[in-house]
Write a protein that holds these residues in place. Structure first.
Motif, PDB file in Angstrom:
ATOM      1  N   LYS A  37      38.603  27.038  41.140  1.00  0.00           N
ATOM      2  CA  LYS A  37      39.386  28.479  41.142  1.00  0.00           C
ATOM      3  C   LYS A  37      38.631  29.093  39.791  1.00  0.00           C
ATOM      4  N   GLN A  38      38.761  30.316  39.907  1.00  0.00           N
ATOM      5  CA  GLN A  38      37.704  30.860  38.497  1.00  0.00           C
ATOM      6  C   GLN A  38      38.580  32.481  38.640  1.00  0.00           C
ATOM      7  N   VAL A  39      39.783  32.768  37.222  1.00  0.00           N
ATOM      8  CA  VAL A  39      40.057  34.042  37.388  1.00  0.00           C
ATOM      9  C   VAL A  39      39.051  34.500  37.000  1.00  0.00           C
ATOM     10  N   ILE A  40      39.052  36.270  37.518  1.00  0.00           N
ATOM     11  CA  ILE A  40      37.679  37.291  36.483  1.00  0.00           C
ATOM     12  C   ILE A  40      39.302  37.766  35.957  1.00  0.00           C
ATOM     13  N   ALA A  41      39.705  38.514  36.382  1.00  0.00           N
ATOM     14  CA  ALA A  41      40.533  39.626  35.977  1.00  0.00           C
ATOM     15  C   ALA A  41      42.328  39.337  35.902  1.00  0.00           C
ATOM     16  N   PHE A  42      42.641  40.480  35.350  1.00  0.00           N
ATOM     17  CA  PHE A  42      44.206  40.461  35.579  1.00  0.00           C
ATOM     18  C   PHE A  42      44.900  41.456  36.107  1.00  0.00           C
ATOM     19  N   GLU A  43      43.624  42.471  37.010  1.00  0.00           N
ATOM     20  CA  GLU A  43      43.962  43.736  37.420  1.00  0.00           C
ATOM     21  C   GLU A  43      44.501  43.467  38.600  1.00  0.00           C
ATOM     22  N   ALA A  44      45.166  44.904  39.104  1.00  0.00           N
ATOM     23  CA  ALA A  44      45.816  44.576  40.631  1.00  0.00           C
ATOM     24  C   ALA A  44      45.648  45.517  40.975  1.00  0.00           C
ATOM     25  N   THR A  45      44.171  46.020  41.102  1.00  0.00           N
ATOM     26  CA  THR A  45      43.587  46.407  42.147  1.00  0.00           C
ATOM     27  C   THR A  45      43.628  45.713  43.229  1.00  0.00           C
ATOM     28  N   GLU A  46      43.381  46.051  45.083  1.00  0.00           N
ATOM     29  CA  GLU A  46      43.603  45.123  45.914  1.00  0.00           C
ATOM     30  C   GLU A  46      42.136  45.170  46.680  1.00  0.00           C
ATOM     31  N   SER A  47      41.255  45.486  46.045  1.00  0.00           N
ATOM     32  CA  SER A  47      40.439  45.265  46.597  1.00  0.00           C
ATOM     33  C   SER A  47      38.714  44.375  46.191  1.00  0.00           C
ATOM     34  N   VAL A  48      38.223  44.358  46.438  1.00  0.00           N
ATOM     35  CA  VAL A  48      37.022  43.572  45.812  1.00  0.00           C
ATOM     36  C   VAL A  48      35.714  43.369  47.253  1.00  0.00           C
ATOM     37  N   GLY A  49      34.806  44.005  46.699  1.00  0.00           N
ATOM     38  CA  GLY A  49      33.420  44.733  47.270  1.00  0.00           C
ATOM     39  C   GLY A  49      31.958  43.271  46.735  1.00  0.00           C
ATOM     40  N   ASP A  98      27.405  40.671  42.238  1.00  0.00           N
ATOM     41  CA  ASP A  98      28.111  41.285  41.141  1.00  0.00           C
ATOM     42  C   ASP A  98      29.308  41.481  41.646  1.00  0.00           C
ATOM     43  N   LEU A  99      30.173  41.684  41.522  1.00  0.00           N
ATOM     44  CA  LEU A  99      31.639  42.291  41.718  1.00  0.00           C
ATOM     45  C   LEU A  99      32.357  43.181  41.601  1.00  0.00           C
ATOM     46  N   VAL A 100      32.487  44.729  42.127  1.00  0.00           N
ATOM     47  CA  VAL A 100      33.498  45.442  42.329  1.00  0.00           C
ATOM     48  C   VAL A 100      34.265  45.949  42.626  1.00  0.00           C
ATOM     49  N   SER A 101      35.579  45.549  41.681  1.00  0.00           N
ATOM     50  CA  SER A 101      36.868  45.913  42.621  1.00  0.00           C
ATOM     51  C   SER A 101      37.981  47.452  41.584  1.00  0.00           C
ATOM     52  N   GLY A 102      37.860  48.009  41.823  1.00  0.00           N
ATOM     53  CA  GLY A 102      38.992  49.065  41.253  1.00  0.00           C
ATOM     54  C   GLY A 102      38.247  50.081  40.112  1.00  0.00           C
ATOM     55  N   SER A 103      38.105  49.757  39.183  1.00  0.00           N
ATOM     56  CA  SER A 103      37.810  50.585  37.650  1.00  0.00           C
ATOM     57  C   SER A 103      36.560  49.879  37.630  1.00  0.00           C
ATOM     58  N   PHE A 104      36.513  48.570  37.717  1.00  0.00           N
ATOM     59  CA  PHE A 104      35.248  47.905  37.097  1.00  0.00           C
ATOM     60  C   PHE A 104      34.407  47.240  37.614  1.00  0.00           C
ATOM     61  N   TRP A 105      33.392  46.922  37.013  1.00  0.00           N
ATOM     62  CA  TRP A 105      32.651  46.005  38.679  1.00  0.00           C
ATOM     63  C   TRP A 105      31.776  44.814  36.461  1.00  0.00           C
ATOM     64  N   TYR A 106      31.896  43.802  38.070  1.00  0.00           N
ATOM     65  CA  TYR A 106      31.462  41.948  36.676  1.00  0.00           C
ATOM     66  C   TYR A 106      30.654  41.529  36.707  1.00  0.00           C
ATOM     67  N   GLN A 110      37.826  55.894  35.561  1.00  0.00           N
ATOM     68  CA  GLN A 110      39.087  54.818  36.005  1.00  0.00           C
ATOM     69  C   GLN A 110      40.271  55.439  37.704  1.00  0.00           C
ATOM     70  N   VAL A 111      40.624  54.548  38.212  1.00  0.00           N
ATOM     71  CA  VAL A 111      40.568  54.631  38.834  1.00  0.00           C
ATOM     72  C   VAL A 111      42.508  55.139  39.409  1.00  0.00           C
ATOM     73  N   LYS A 112      42.491  55.867  39.469  1.00  0.00           N
ATOM     74  CA  LYS A 112      44.575  56.660  39.480  1.00  0.00           C
ATOM     75  C   LYS A 112      45.546  55.470  39.935  1.00  0.00           C
ATOM     76  N   ARG A 113      46.698  55.629  39.373  1.00  0.00           N
ATOM     77  CA  ARG A 113      47.655  54.428  39.659  1.00  0.00           C
ATOM     78  C   ARG A 113      48.594  55.370  41.009  1.00  0.00           C
ATOM     79  N   TYR A 114      49.472  54.798  41.234  1.00  0.00           N
ATOM     80  CA  TYR A 114      50.868  55.364  41.790  1.00  0.00           C
ATOM     81  C   TYR A 114      51.821  53.912  42.792  1.00  0.00           C
ATOM     82  N   GLY A 115      52.472  53.926  41.069  1.00  0.00           N
ATOM     83  CA  GLY A 115      53.429  52.952  41.211  1.00  0.00           C
ATOM     84  C   GLY A 115      52.808  51.241  41.093  1.00  0.00           C
ATOM     85  N   GLU A 116      52.945  50.731  41.807  1.00  0.00           N
ATOM     86  CA  GLU A 116      52.226  49.281  41.861  1.00  0.00           C
ATOM     87  C   GLU A 116      50.820  49.592  42.554  1.00  0.00           C
ATOM     88  N   TYR A 117      50.622  50.568  43.003  1.00  0.00           N
ATOM     89  CA  TYR A 117      49.561  50.598  43.961  1.00  0.00           C
ATOM     90  C   TYR A 117      48.492  51.121  42.876  1.00  0.00           C
TER      91      TYR A 117
END
Length: 376
Positions: free
Chosen positions: A34-46, A57-65, A78-85
């Motif tokens: 297991k490698q932790v990449i980020a503590f972001e809360a986005t729920e999708s990664v391509g 590369d990884l693409v997830s939410g507001s960033f690519w890695y 920046q991806v807009k946030r609605y509560g926990e989403y």
């Protein structure tokens, strides 16, 4: 192998009685680091090559890695946030404007808009372009429904019309309506063996017409799955020549497969449990994890799918692969435990050989962070 899984192995007799959802589980014969990449809360990664350097590369939410270390983080916007989403419920790679830089398609529940994000190729922020106003998007998937080698985009928009969007030119999509309404869940596969790809929705399966541009899709109400996974997997599980369906309950307990039975032209289904003891099996992939030439079911519990309000929503998250043993599925634990130990599956994850060593790895996002599981 984690300390938690060592504890499972040592205390197995007690745990099987106390935690029935582990009764058919085993420590995975294929192991992962297991490698932790980020503590972001986005729920999708391509996963795709953002900067055209030949490395994924990884693409997830507001960033690519940036690969191969995935330590350098680059702002997409920046991806807009609605509560926990976060309003980013898929990451479907597609060079939409055909400029040689890979873009991606996404969209979300709150704004109800299918969009593509343009890779500028120069390190600046990515522009967002609207494809269509669709209504609330649970998540989207790409599938080549017409076999022309280009993915069509299918947003799952519960309680709203079902349609898909076909790229017909650089930065141009055409809408193809399918059904006036559909529920939570979407799958793709040839159910009746006529050589055409049908669509599976929670209320039944939609038989594909011979002409996708002018024909009518026919709904067969052979089942009702409620809030089903996205995707549902269509596969001949028991190798009897008939297409079966693998379904997760996205917001309740249960993971099962529906065995197709056929008498003449009459199609019916028999339900078989895979794992009735865990909830929020929201997404899944069908891939050959152990390199034996046969695919396994890769899935997990979506962490806090409805902010902990689903049945079992506050229970431990986990990630698993289920291997067909000829009679049933055996559950193999990749990750399981409390927050920080176990890892859930999010809305959209990627199974791919990231380091080109011939073994599939898993990149998975969620409200519990962004992680790579490297197959050892």
């Amino acid at each position: 192998m984690t300390k938690f899984m060592n504890a499972i192995k040592l205390a197995a007799p007690i745990l099987w009685a106390t935690f029935p959802f582990l009764a058919n589980a085993q420590v995975a014969s294929v192991t992962f680091k297991k490698q932790v990449i980020a503590f972001e809360a986005t729920e999708s990664v391509g996963v795709f090559d953002v900067d055209n350097d030949g490395v994924l590369d990884l693409v997830s939410g507001s960033f690519w890695y940036k690969g191969p270390e995935y330590l350098d983080r680059n702002l997409i916007g920046q991806v807009k946030r609605y509560g926990e989403y976060h309003e980013d419920f898929s990451t479907i790679p597609m060079d939409v404007n055909e400029d040689g830089n890979m873009d991606f398609v996404t969209g979300g529940w709150f704004e109800g808009t299918l969009v593509w994000k343009e890779n500028p190729g120069n390190g600046s922020e990515w522009n967002t372009h609207e494809i269509a106003k669709t209504g609330n998007i649970e998540t989207s998937r790409g599938f080549d429904i017409d076999g022309d080698g280009v993915l069509e985009i299918f947003p799952n928009t519960p309680r709203k019309p079902l349609a898909y969007y076909k790229k017909i030119g650089a930065d141009e999509f055409k809408k193809f309506p399918v059904a006036e309404s559909h529920g939570h869940g979407l799958g793709f596969g040839d159910i009746n063996g006529d050589g055409r790809v049908d669509l599976i929705i929670s209320e039944g399966w939609l038989e594909a017409p011979a002409d996708l541009t002018t024909g009518q899709w026919i709904l067969h109400e052979d089942f009702n799955f409620g809030d089903a996974s996205i995707p549902m997997i269509v596969e001949d599980v028991n190798e009897d020549g008939l297409a079966d369906i693998i379904v997760g309950q996205a917001h309740g307990y249960g993971l099962f497969w529906m065995e197709q039975k056929k008498e003449g032209d009459r199609i019916s289904f028999v339900k078989h449990e895979i794992d009735p003891f865990q909830s929020q099996y929201h997404t899944m992939e069908w891939e050959d994890i152990d390199n034996d030439g046969k695919n396994e079911l890769v899935t997990g519990k979506r962490y806090r799918a409805h902010n902990g309000q689903d049945p079992g929503g506050k229970e431990y998250a986990g990630l698993y692969y289920f291997k067909w043993n000829g009679e049933s599925f055996t559950k193999n634990v990749i990750s399981y435990g409390p927050l920080g130990e176990g890892k859930g599956s999010g809305l959209y994850f990627s199974v791919i050989d990231l380091n080109e060593d011939g073994k599939l790895d898993i990149a998975v996002a969620g409200k519990d962070g962004l992680v790579i599981f490297w197959q050892k």
